[in-house]
Design a protein around this motif. Structure first.
Motif, PDB file in Angstrom:
ATOM      1  N   ASN A  10       0.662  -1.004   0.387  1.00 38.17           N
ATOM      2  CA  ASN A  10       0.170   0.217  -0.082  1.00 38.17           C
ATOM      3  C   ASN A  10       1.015   1.642   0.219  1.00 38.17           C
ATOM      4  N   GLN A  11       1.634   1.086   0.529  1.00 37.89           N
ATOM      5  CA  GLN A  11       2.771   2.177   0.806  1.00 37.89           C
ATOM      6  C   GLN A  11       3.614   2.632  -0.781  1.00 37.89           C
ATOM      7  N   ARG A  14       0.516   2.430  -3.484  1.00 35.25           N
ATOM      8  CA  ARG A  14      -0.146   3.422  -3.040  1.00 35.25           C
ATOM      9  C   ARG A  14      -2.196   3.196  -4.039  1.00 35.25           C
ATOM     10  N   ASP A  15      -2.550   4.242  -4.674  1.00 40.17           N
ATOM     11  CA  ASP A  15      -4.332   3.807  -5.100  1.00 40.17           C
ATOM     12  C   ASP A  15      -3.835   3.127  -6.282  1.00 40.17           C
TER      13      ASP A  15
END
Length: 72
Positions: A10-11, A14-15
Motif C-alpha cells: 500500500n505504501q 498507493r492507489d
C-alpha cells in the motif's frame, strides 16, 4: 507477516493496486493483490497461488506489480 506485506504494498504502490485481506472461519484467510485500472489479479491465495510468506514470494509479487504497471 501478511500485514507487513499489505502495508508495504500500500505504501509503495498507493492507489494503483488494491490489497484485500479476508478472514475465513476455520481457514488461514485469503490475501489478494489486484491492479486497480485493469482488474488483473497479481496474487490470490484463494486462486491457488499459495501463501506470500517468504521473501522470495513477496519479491515475486512486487516484481509482477511493477511489470503490470509498466505495461499500462
Amino acid at each position: 507477516m501478511r500485514r507487513a506485506l499489505k502495508d508495504y504494498l500500500n505504501q509503495e504502490f498507493r492507489d494503483l493496486i488494491q490489497v484485500n485481506e479476508q478472514r475465513d472461519a476455520g481457514i488461514t484467510g485469503n490475501f489478494e493483490v489486484t491492479i486497480v485500472n485493469t482488474g488483473k489479479v497479481i496474487h490470490s491465495k484463494r486462486r491457488g497461488m499459495g501463501h506470500a510468506n517468504t521473501a522470495q514470494s513477496r519479491q515475486a509479487i512486487v516484481e509482477q506489480i511493477r511489470e503490470a504497471l509498466g505495461a499500462l
